[in-house]
Scaffold this motif. Structure first.
Motif, mmCIF file in Angstrom:
data_model
loop_
_atom_site.group_PDB
_atom_site.id
_atom_site.type_symbol
_atom_site.label_atom_id
_atom_site.label_comp_id
_atom_site.label_asym_id
_atom_site.label_seq_id
_atom_site.Cartn_x
_atom_site.Cartn_y
_atom_site.Cartn_z
ATOM 1 N N VAL A 170 -11.705 10.026 -26.165
ATOM 2 C CA VAL A 170 -12.863 9.454 -25.482
ATOM 3 C C VAL A 170 -14.016 9.258 -26.460
ATOM 4 O O VAL A 170 -14.668 8.197 -26.477
ATOM 5 N N CYS A 171 -14.265 10.270 -27.284
ATOM 6 C CA CYS A 171 -15.383 10.196 -28.237
ATOM 7 C C CYS A 171 -15.178 9.067 -29.241
ATOM 8 O O CYS A 171 -16.133 8.362 -29.591
ATOM 9 N N VAL A 233 -15.473 13.410 -18.089
ATOM 10 C CA VAL A 233 -16.807 13.852 -17.664
ATOM 11 C C VAL A 233 -17.600 14.371 -18.856
ATOM 12 O O VAL A 233 -18.783 14.035 -19.032
ATOM 13 N N LEU A 234 -16.965 15.178 -19.702
ATOM 14 C CA LEU A 234 -17.650 15.711 -20.881
ATOM 15 C C LEU A 234 -18.057 14.583 -21.828
ATOM 16 O O LEU A 234 -19.155 14.600 -22.393
ATOM 17 N N GLY A 235 -17.165 13.611 -22.004
ATOM 18 C CA GLY A 235 -17.495 12.479 -22.861
ATOM 19 C C GLY A 235 -18.667 11.677 -22.330
ATOM 20 O O GLY A 235 -19.512 11.212 -23.100
ATOM 21 N N THR A 236 -18.721 11.515 -21.012
ATOM 22 C CA THR A 236 -19.838 10.801 -20.394
ATOM 23 C C THR A 236 -21.147 11.535 -20.621
ATOM 24 O O THR A 236 -22.173 10.927 -20.948
ATOM 25 N N PHE A 240 -24.455 10.005 -22.725
ATOM 26 C CA PHE A 240 -25.811 9.850 -22.216
ATOM 27 C C PHE A 240 -26.794 10.833 -22.846
ATOM 28 O O PHE A 240 -28.006 10.623 -22.784
ATOM 29 N N SER A 241 -26.288 11.887 -23.449
ATOM 30 C CA SER A 241 -27.173 12.809 -24.153
ATOM 31 C C SER A 241 -27.517 12.299 -25.546
ATOM 32 O O SER A 241 -28.355 12.900 -26.239
ATOM 33 N N GLY A 242 -26.872 11.197 -25.975
ATOM 34 C CA GLY A 242 -27.174 10.609 -27.274
ATOM 35 C C GLY A 242 -26.274 11.097 -28.382
ATOM 36 O O GLY A 242 -26.429 10.680 -29.537
ATOM 37 N N ILE A 243 -25.332 12.001 -28.065
ATOM 38 C CA ILE A 243 -24.442 12.521 -29.105
ATOM 39 C C ILE A 243 -23.471 11.447 -29.572
ATOM 40 O O ILE A 243 -23.204 11.311 -30.772
ATOM 41 N N LEU A 244 -22.935 10.674 -28.632
ATOM 42 C CA LEU A 244 -21.950 9.650 -28.980
ATOM 43 C C LEU A 244 -22.588 8.308 -29.277
ATOM 44 O O LEU A 244 -22.020 7.498 -29.990
ATOM 45 N N TYR A 245 -23.757 8.066 -28.694
ATOM 46 C CA TYR A 245 -24.327 6.719 -28.809
ATOM 47 C C TYR A 245 -25.823 6.814 -28.664
ATOM 48 O O TYR A 245 -26.337 7.669 -27.955
ATOM 49 N N ASN A 246 -26.541 5.916 -29.335
ATOM 50 C CA ASN A 246 -27.998 5.875 -29.219
ATOM 51 C C ASN A 246 -28.370 5.154 -27.932
ATOM 52 O O ASN A 246 -28.478 3.936 -27.891
ATOM 53 N N THR A 247 -28.542 5.914 -26.863
ATOM 54 C CA THR A 247 -28.755 5.305 -25.559
ATOM 55 C C THR A 247 -30.112 4.606 -25.474
ATOM 56 O O THR A 247 -30.322 3.740 -24.621
#
Length: 250
Positions: A170-171, A233-236, A240-247
């Protein structure tokens, strides 16, 4: 229409340094399929891709089960990861290539897909594995395509292993600068690591498809669903916390 979306994607990739990932392009065309009535084209791409991945991966699983594989677990991992990489590169910028209900569900959670498209994708992915089993039916030892509980493992242990295995997938799919080879590498590593603990499904359709096709559904099948759903769910949350993507950019 599709050409308008192609121009839009090229403009984004040219002017926005944060829109240079494979997933950005795929997300745009995922919307294009739904918004321009090309729903069936997107679902068809999911079925064809899943069928090809399943055909090669399950064949390698049979070879591994009967002891004909020289590479052992590595052959099974390569059988599921290399076809994903090839297919992902083939349709890059032309459609979606989730090929996994976990990734389709995460797309829904992130707002990049509808409930109907997510469900249709899942059915296409499940059908891909069932058709792959039908294609391999002339071979013996089809039971080796089943993802069964390894000796000594509990359903909770399987669930945890599948969650841990699916989370990197997912990440890599929805992270910064995502590319098909990132996801393929994650599938390869996760399959190798999870094989002794859960059978290395890392994909609910990979676990459930052969169970349906061979009419064998064990009482612990839920572990192959709940674990990946938790990973989604963890990936989502990480997205949204910005760890995976600059929201903030989006």
């Amino acid at each position: 229409d599709k050409q308008w979306y192609q121009r839009r994607v090229r403009a984004r990739m040219k002017n926005d340094e944060n829109a240079n990932s494979w997933f950005d392009v795929e997300r745009e065309f995922g919307h294009a399929y739904v918004m321009t009535g090309k729903f069936g084209q997107g679902i068809l791409s999911e079925f064809v891709g899943t069928y090809l991945v399943a055909l090669v991966g399950l064949y390698c699983a049979i070879r591994h089960g009967v002891g004909e594989s020289d590479l052992g677990v590595l052959e099974v991992a390569l059988g599921f990861s290399i076809p994903y990489l090839i297919y992902g590169r083939m349709i890059e910028g032309k459609g979606t290539a989730n090929l996994n209900p976990v990734l389709s569900l995460t797309s829904l959670f992130l707002g990049y897909s509808s409930v109907v498209y997510c469900f249709a994708s899942f059915m296409a992915q499940l059908a891909g594995f069932c058709f792959a089993i039908a294609t391999l039916s002339p071979l013996d030892n089809l039971h080796f395509t089943l993802t069964l509980r390894p000796e000594g493992q509990t359903p909770v242990g399987i669930m945890f292993a599948e969650c841990v295995g699916c989370l990197p997938v997912v990440c890599c799919k929805f992270g910064r600068n995502a590319a098909p080879y990132h996801v393929a590498l994650a599938i390869f590593i996760a399959t190798c690591i999870c094989m002794p603990y859960s059978g290395g499904a890392v994909n609910p359709a990979r676990a459930f498809g052969p169970m349906i096709a061979l009419d064998y559904i064990p009482d612990y099948y839920w572990a192959y669903w709940l674990g990946p759903i938790l990973a989604s769910v963890l990936g989502t949350i990480m997205y949204f916390s910005g760890i995976l993507y600059n929201t903030d950019v989006n």
